[in-house]
Design an enzyme around this catalytic site. Structure first.
Site, PDB file in Angstrom:
ATOM      1  N   GLN A 276       0.405  -1.097  -0.372  1.00  0.00           N
ATOM      2  CA  GLN A 276      -0.378  -0.209   0.360  1.00  0.00           C
ATOM      3  C   GLN A 276       1.042   0.931  -0.463  1.00  0.00           C
ATOM      4  O   GLN A 276       0.344   2.208  -0.220  1.00  0.00           O
ATOM      5  CB  GLN A 276      -0.929  -0.071   1.491  1.00  0.00           C
ATOM      6  CG  GLN A 276      -2.211  -1.038   1.070  1.00  0.00           C
ATOM      7  CD  GLN A 276      -2.984  -0.846  -0.199  1.00  0.00           C
ATOM      8  OE1 GLN A 276      -3.419  -0.501   0.153  1.00  0.00           O
ATOM      9  NE2 GLN A 276      -2.676  -1.912  -1.007  1.00  0.00           N
TER      10      GLN A 276
ATOM     11  N   HIS B 265       2.012   3.141  -3.079  1.00  0.00           N
ATOM     12  CA  HIS B 265       1.558   3.916  -4.078  1.00  0.00           C
ATOM     13  C   HIS B 265       1.786   5.678  -3.245  1.00  0.00           C
ATOM     14  O   HIS B 265       1.475   6.283  -4.418  1.00  0.00           O
ATOM     15  CB  HIS B 265       0.343   3.389  -3.459  1.00  0.00           C
ATOM     16  CG  HIS B 265      -1.273   2.629  -4.146  1.00  0.00           C
ATOM     17  ND1 HIS B 265      -1.428   2.511  -5.470  1.00  0.00           N
ATOM     18  CD2 HIS B 265      -1.253   1.539  -3.000  1.00  0.00           C
ATOM     19  CE1 HIS B 265      -1.505   1.069  -5.691  1.00  0.00           C
ATOM     20  NE2 HIS B 265      -1.695   0.587  -3.887  1.00  0.00           N
TER      21      HIS B 265
ATOM     22  N   GLU C 232     -10.423   1.440   3.637  1.00  0.00           N
ATOM     23  CA  GLU C 232     -10.846   0.913   2.207  1.00  0.00           C
ATOM     24  C   GLU C 232     -10.050  -0.775   1.792  1.00  0.00           C
ATOM     25  O   GLU C 232     -11.357  -1.633   1.854  1.00  0.00           O
ATOM     26  CB  GLU C 232      -9.512   1.557   1.271  1.00  0.00           C
ATOM     27  CG  GLU C 232     -10.189   1.203  -0.322  1.00  0.00           C
ATOM     28  CD  GLU C 232      -8.989   1.881  -1.075  1.00  0.00           C
ATOM     29  OE1 GLU C 232      -9.522   1.864  -2.672  1.00  0.00           O
ATOM     30  OE2 GLU C 232      -7.660   2.026  -0.671  1.00  0.00           O
ATOM     31  N   HIS C 233      -9.541  -0.910   2.345  1.00  0.00           N
ATOM     32  CA  HIS C 233      -9.450  -2.408   2.584  1.00  0.00           C
ATOM     33  C   HIS C 233      -9.023  -3.023   3.832  1.00  0.00           C
ATOM     34  O   HIS C 233      -8.088  -2.048   4.691  1.00  0.00           O
ATOM     35  CB  HIS C 233      -7.628  -3.095   1.953  1.00  0.00           C
ATOM     36  CG  HIS C 233      -7.787  -2.273   0.493  1.00  0.00           C
ATOM     37  ND1 HIS C 233      -7.258  -0.924  -0.082  1.00  0.00           N
ATOM     38  CD2 HIS C 233      -8.266  -2.939  -0.881  1.00  0.00           C
ATOM     39  CE1 HIS C 233      -6.942  -1.127  -1.751  1.00  0.00           C
ATOM     40  NE2 HIS C 233      -8.647  -1.663  -2.279  1.00  0.00           N
TER      41      HIS C 233
ATOM     42  N   ASP D 228      -6.716  -6.543  -6.030  1.00  0.00           N
ATOM     43  CA  ASP D 228      -7.077  -5.022  -6.865  1.00  0.00           C
ATOM     44  C   ASP D 228      -6.586  -5.739  -7.872  1.00  0.00           C
ATOM     45  O   ASP D 228      -6.789  -4.933  -9.280  1.00  0.00           O
ATOM     46  CB  ASP D 228      -4.694  -4.487  -6.749  1.00  0.00           C
ATOM     47  CG  ASP D 228      -4.513  -3.610  -5.651  1.00  0.00           C
ATOM     48  OD1 ASP D 228      -6.110  -3.112  -5.136  1.00  0.00           O
ATOM     49  OD2 ASP D 228      -4.105  -3.539  -4.893  1.00  0.00           O
TER      50      ASP D 228
ATOM     51  N   HIS E 283     -53.038  19.090  -5.485  1.00  0.00           N
ATOM     52  CA  HIS E 283     -53.289  18.307  -5.735  1.00  0.00           C
ATOM     53  C   HIS E 283     -54.441  17.152  -5.164  1.00  0.00           C
ATOM     54  O   HIS E 283     -54.168  15.586  -5.716  1.00  0.00           O
ATOM     55  CB  HIS E 283     -52.427  17.414  -4.813  1.00  0.00           C
ATOM     56  CG  HIS E 283     -50.214  17.716  -4.543  1.00  0.00           C
ATOM     57  ND1 HIS E 283     -50.144  18.942  -5.488  1.00  0.00           N
ATOM     58  CD2 HIS E 283     -49.522  17.427  -4.823  1.00  0.00           C
ATOM     59  CE1 HIS E 283     -49.013  19.251  -5.633  1.00  0.00           C
ATOM     60  NE2 HIS E 283     -48.351  17.928  -5.437  1.00  0.00           N
TER      61      HIS E 283
END
Length: 440
Positions: free
Chosen positions: A262, A265, A329-330, A363, A422
């Site tokens: 990770q 990145h 996220e993960h 991924d 209405h």
């Protein structure tokens, strides 16, 4: 190197918030937002001409509007520059993604019928989708697949891909091959804010789309935020992140490799939550050994120092509570009894269970899209799927007797809102019994 913090000696929530604040694209300076708005307005007004100018300025690519769209022969030529093994891997990934997305795709439901009332639901795909695939150092063919295949499974007729070219004006062959294999309809050599604006408003060369998906840098993310309403978007995604819950039975070398994956990145958030002090020390030692072998070791090390933390919790219950508060996220679970931990998880973009399930599977190859909520947004949102390209339309049918049975109720509610027309729209139908007025 990663910091080690004991939860009873710090405010873990505050520490996490500091990391997120530093990476949150919505915390960007007003100058960035001003730039984004200027580019959007320029593209909206001047179309292809503006796109060519920004392509030259930001991508260093000299392309005329006639050169924006990738030609079929360019795609065919791209196959010469990739290996057979790459194509085989791409096709396996596509098969797995299609299988999973078809499995979770919304299906039509049965009508609800009751005393003259029929309630039905139509699920229909949007007409067009635009997928943004970032450029930079990597080629990101996986991003093509994870955005395009869910749209394809949903039944979207036109899938338009935009991606920044290299200085020579070309898109890397891996991206082109992945797009072709995934059934992308059109590919354009444009990136950045100008690409998002083009998809939202359309130009003479580039078609307007109904929804824009795919990750990008802070400029791209803010551009998606600004054009929302002119087109739909998937999410405002931030940097990639992983949180690992582990106990003293976990393999420290596996954990270290996942934290590093990770961090490479750059930026990427890498968190370990464990109740074992020994494991924490072992993981740090493994990171020190493994990072030396990585091609991006310098940037990865810097990222771990800024955005990597090992939290030592009092027990596994506290580990689970901290994970839910972060909503990563993960989420990876590497414990002796992962099912018991999983039963306590409420918020995560995707969960990877067991020693042999690294995030890299998600991924690239497992099937669920790797476009996932970041920055704690897994508290209220989910990863991209075929269902994000499908609209739900309610279909309502009442008989005369059914309308009569609710006339008074409609009148009461409409009167409370001061909307007497209405109530009258109901009354007129029941007063005439369906007869048309005579011509006067």
């Amino acid at each position: 190197m990663m910091r080690i913090l004991k939860t009873w000696e710090c405010d873990a929530s505050l520490e996490i918030e500091k990391i997120k604040q530093g990476l949150d694209p919505l915390n960007s300076s007003s100058d960035i937002r001003t730039t984004v708005l200027k580019i959007i307005q320029d593209v909206k007004k001047n179309g292809d001409k503006a796109i060519a100018v920004y392509g030259k300025r930001f991508d260093k690519a000299l392309l005329s509007p006639e050169q924006f769209r990738v030609k079929e022969e360019e795609i065919e030529d791209a196959y010469k520059y990739v290996t057979g093994k790459f194509i085989k891997a791409i096709r396996l990934a596509i098969k797995n993604i299609q299988t999973y997305q078809n499995h979770i795709r919304i299906q039509n439901v049965k009508q609800l019928r009751s005393k003259g009332v029929i309630l039905d639901t139509l699920y229909t795909p949007i007409d067009s989708a635009g997928i943004y695939v970032p450029g930079g150092a990597a080629s990101y063919p996986s991003t093509v697949l994870m955005n395009a295949i869910p749209a394809q499974v949903a039944g979207v007729e036109k899938i338009v891909m935009v991606s920044p070219p290299k200085e020579d004006g070309n898109i890397p062959p891996e991206r082109l091959v992945a797009a072709k294999e995934a059934g992308v309809s059109e590919i354009y050599k444009i990136g950045g804010v100008q690409a998002i604006a083009a998809l939202a408003f359309g130009t003479k060369t580039i078609p307007r789309v109904d929804k824009i998906v795919g990750p990008g840098n802070v400029f791209v993310t803010l551009a998606k935020k600004e054009i929302f309403g002119y087109a739909g978007i998937d999410m405002l995604a931030g940097p990639s992140e992983v949180l690992i819950i582990a106990d003293n039975h976990a393999n420290p070398s596996y954990i270290a490799s996942d934290l590093l994956s990770q961090a490479e990145h750059t930026p990427g958030i890498s968190l370990l939550v464990t109740s074992s002090k020994l494991l924490a020390k072992q993981v740090v030692a493994e990171i020190t050994l493994q990072i030396k072998t990585l091609s991006r070791s310098a940037g990865t090390n810097e990222c771990l120092s800024k955005y990597g933390v090992i939290f030592i919790a009092k027990n596994m219950n506290e580990c689970i509570a901290l994970s839910n508060a972060i909503a990563p996220e993960h989420l990876q679970i590497m414990t002796q009894n992962p099912k018991s931990v999983l039963s306590g998880i409420k918020h995560a973009g995707a969960v990877f269970v067991g020693d042999y399930t690294p995030v890299a599977l998600g991924d690239y190859i497992a099937g669920p899209s790797h476009v996932l909520p970041t920055g704690g947004t897994a508290r209220f949102s989910s990863g991209l799927s075929a269902n994000d390209f499908i609209k739900r339309t309610s279909v309502i049918t009442y008989s005369q007797s059914a309308l009569r049975s609710v006339q008074q109720d409609v009148s009461e509610i409409s009167a409370s809102e001061g909307l007497d027309a209405h109530a009258k729209s109901v009354k007129i139908r029941l007063a005439t019994g369906g007869k048309k007025p005579s011509v006067r």
